[in-house]
Design a protein around this motif. Structure first.
Motif, PDB file in Angstrom:
ATOM      1  N   ILE A 119       7.016  -2.413  12.442  1.00 42.93           N
ATOM      2  CA  ILE A 119       5.733  -3.091  12.198  1.00 42.93           C
ATOM      3  C   ILE A 119       4.684  -2.669  13.238  1.00 42.93           C
ATOM      4  O   ILE A 119       3.520  -2.482  12.915  1.00 42.93           O
ATOM      5  CB  ILE A 119       5.911  -4.638  12.260  1.00 42.93           C
ATOM      6  N   ASN A 120       5.136  -2.542  14.485  1.00 37.30           N
ATOM      7  CA  ASN A 120       4.188  -2.171  15.542  1.00 37.30           C
ATOM      8  C   ASN A 120       4.511  -0.816  16.126  1.00 37.30           C
ATOM      9  O   ASN A 120       5.666  -0.564  16.443  1.00 37.30           O
ATOM     10  CB  ASN A 120       4.228  -3.228  16.665  1.00 37.30           C
ATOM     11  N   PRO A 121       3.549   0.069  16.265  1.00 40.62           N
ATOM     12  CA  PRO A 121       2.122  -0.124  15.994  1.00 40.62           C
ATOM     13  C   PRO A 121       1.696   0.250  14.568  1.00 40.62           C
ATOM     14  O   PRO A 121       0.503   0.332  14.292  1.00 40.62           O
ATOM     15  CB  PRO A 121       1.473   0.827  16.994  1.00 40.62           C
ATOM     16  N   ALA A 122       2.680   0.464  13.667  1.00 37.76           N
ATOM     17  CA  ALA A 122       2.329   0.955  12.323  1.00 37.76           C
ATOM     18  C   ALA A 122       1.270   0.074  11.646  1.00 37.76           C
ATOM     19  O   ALA A 122       0.314   0.583  11.040  1.00 37.76           O
ATOM     20  CB  ALA A 122       3.592   1.035  11.469  1.00 37.76           C
ATOM     21  N   TYR A 123       1.437  -1.254  11.763  1.00 36.83           N
ATOM     22  CA  TYR A 123       0.502  -2.169  11.088  1.00 36.83           C
ATOM     23  C   TYR A 123      -0.933  -1.948  11.576  1.00 36.83           C
ATOM     24  O   TYR A 123      -1.859  -1.792  10.771  1.00 36.83           O
ATOM     25  CB  TYR A 123       0.966  -3.608  11.328  1.00 36.83           C
ATOM     26  N   ASP A 124      -1.112  -1.920  12.898  1.00 36.09           N
ATOM     27  CA  ASP A 124      -2.466  -1.726  13.444  1.00 36.09           C
ATOM     28  C   ASP A 124      -3.036  -0.372  13.030  1.00 36.09           C
ATOM     29  O   ASP A 124      -4.207  -0.265  12.667  1.00 36.09           O
ATOM     30  CB  ASP A 124      -2.442  -1.804  14.981  1.00 36.09           C
ATOM     31  N   PHE A 125      -2.207   0.654  13.090  1.00 39.75           N
ATOM     32  CA  PHE A 125      -2.672   1.998  12.744  1.00 39.75           C
ATOM     33  C   PHE A 125      -3.083   2.068  11.267  1.00 39.75           C
ATOM     34  O   PHE A 125      -4.145   2.591  10.921  1.00 39.75           O
ATOM     35  CB  PHE A 125      -1.579   3.047  13.017  1.00 39.75           C
ATOM     36  N   VAL A 126      -2.233   1.544  10.402  1.00 39.17           N
ATOM     37  CA  VAL A 126      -2.502   1.610   8.956  1.00 39.17           C
ATOM     38  C   VAL A 126      -3.768   0.813   8.619  1.00 39.17           C
ATOM     39  O   VAL A 126      -4.655   1.286   7.894  1.00 39.17           O
ATOM     40  CB  VAL A 126      -1.280   1.100   8.150  1.00 39.17           C
TER      41      VAL A 126
END
Ligand code: HSE
Length: 410
Positions: free
Chosen positions: A78-85
């Motif tokens: 989830i992190n950092p994928a969520y922020d990046f996406v």
């Protein structure tokens, strides 16, 4: 030319880079535009590759480059994928991901942000690896009301169970082999404890029924409680053990959703889905049951699904693919009531004779069972019954020191 960035160069990410770079001509011909991998984001160094010059370590470079129209997120977690996406979508870049953890937790929100920014958020590879399932469900089955989705959703556990059954291999050796082949998650507990299959049933149910199902709403049990003995007993009942994920509409508008080891009759088509293969059954009111089958894990099948989504984004650079569902709600999933069914039951006692007489007292002398005097246990498959009723019967048996109960699929 359309510029693309890939975030993550692990098993799937490296497959995506290889397909996009090695098959650039084929892809360009199909989408009528050159697709150029401009950046690959990864904190590790990858020297000696033909495309080593593309690696960067700063996400800001991707975010601030207006030439990047499509971003592939294959980092996982989830992190950092969520922020990046989220940042990419807000910056009007389409995003393709294979990250089921992210979609299962944040899918409704990210789809909404994509819609608000007139870009696409596609995630075909998040379920079933190389199997086309989400697009066919959203498009080809669009005229149906979908009532039920179930199947084998995790390649690693299916591979392990199969190795245990066919090759008599023990659990740890089979897991090591699945890891070697690149099927398992970075932390294989996600496979073995059922979380990966749980995330996939969340995505399937959200898409199929139109409302987000969150992982914590799914009753999830992995395969750690399945022993080689269970596999052998199941075989004697002409069954195999599979990890099954399932979501079903209830008459009151709610749904049930679970992941659990299940004793599957060999007469059922899912029993013959072996190794890394997945099979997903979708029940539409007009089509009846439709089955989707193929390799559910592995570098190239999964990467091929990611690349197909990239190609779709390129073809729809100024248009939207209509894929969305509503936010979920706490009371939407109700796992308290289930349909009656047969159960696989394995009972252990210190005193086999007592166990046998108690079993006959409670279940009657006509109930077929396999007794094992040596290991002081007894295994049977119940009649179609209510789980609570069965539990009461089992609670009334005297002298029991161990109990395994699995649901079944006949
Ligand atoms: N670990 C996953 C599996 C990979 O074994 O199915 C594909 O999602």
């Amino acid at each position: 030319m359309v510029n693309v960035a890939i975030m993550g160069h692990g098993v799937v990410g490296s497959g995506v880079a290889e397909i996009l770079i090695n098959h650039a001509d084929r892809i360009a011909e199909k989408v009528k535009a050159a697709v150029n991998v401009k950046y690959i984001l990864d904190l590790r160094d990858f020297d000696g590759l033909s495309y080593s010059d593309k690696f960067i370590k700063d996400f800001g470079i991707i975010l601030n480059d207006d030439e990047i129209k499509v971003v592939v997120e294959v980092m996982g977690g989830i992190n950092p994928a969520y922020d990046f996406v989220k940042s990419c979508l807000l910056a009007k870049k389409s995003v393709v991901t294979s990250n089921k953890e992210l979609v299962a937790a944040k899918g409704a929100e990210l789809l909404r942000i994509a819609e608000e920014n007139n870009v696409n958020f596609l995630f075909e590879a998040s379920v079933g690896g190389g199997i086309p399932i989400l697009r066919p469900m959203a498009q080809c089955l669009a005229a149906n009301e979908i009532n039920e989705i179930y199947g084998i959703l995790n390649g690693t556990t299916n591979y392990i169970l199969n190795k245990m059954i066919v090759d008599n291999m023990d659990f740890d050796a089979a897991l090591a082999l699945a890891q070697e082949k690149g099927f398992a998650e970075r932390d294989p507990a996600a496979d073995i404890e059922g979380h990966d299959a749980c995330r996939k049933i969340c995505i399937l149910a959200s898409l199929g029924f139109g409302k987000h199902v969150y992982p914590e709403q799914v009753k999830t049990e992995g395969i750690t409680g399945v022993t080689l003995d269970d596999a052998e007993y199941a075989d004697k009942f002409n069954c195999v053990i599979k990890l099954i994920g399932s979501a079903k509409k209830l008459p009151n508008g709610k749904i049930t959703a679970f992941v659990r080891p299940t004793v599957v009759s060999r007469e059922c088509i899912l029993a013959s889905v072996n190794g890394v293969f997945n099979a997903i059954m979708v029940n539409g009111d007009e089509t009846g049951e439709v089955m989707f089958y193929g390799k559910g894990a592995g570098k190239r099948p999964t990467a091929s699904a990611v690349v197909a989504d990239v190609m779709d984004c390129v073809k729809h650079i100024n248009a939207r693919k209509y894929l969305s569902w509503e936010d979920g709600s706490p009371d939407y999933v109700d796992n308290s009531v289930e349909e009656k069914q047969k159960f696989y039951v394995r009972i252990k006692s210190q005193n086999y004779q007592l166990l046998k007489s108690e079993f006959i007292r409670v279940f009657g002398e006509n109930t077929f069972f396999i007794g094992n005097e040596f290991s002081k246990e007894l295994v049977f498959i119940s009649d179609v019954t209510d789980e609570n009723e069965l539990k009461m019967q089992l609670d009334s048996l005297k002298g029991v020191c161990g109990l395994t109960v699995f649901h079944t699929l006949f």
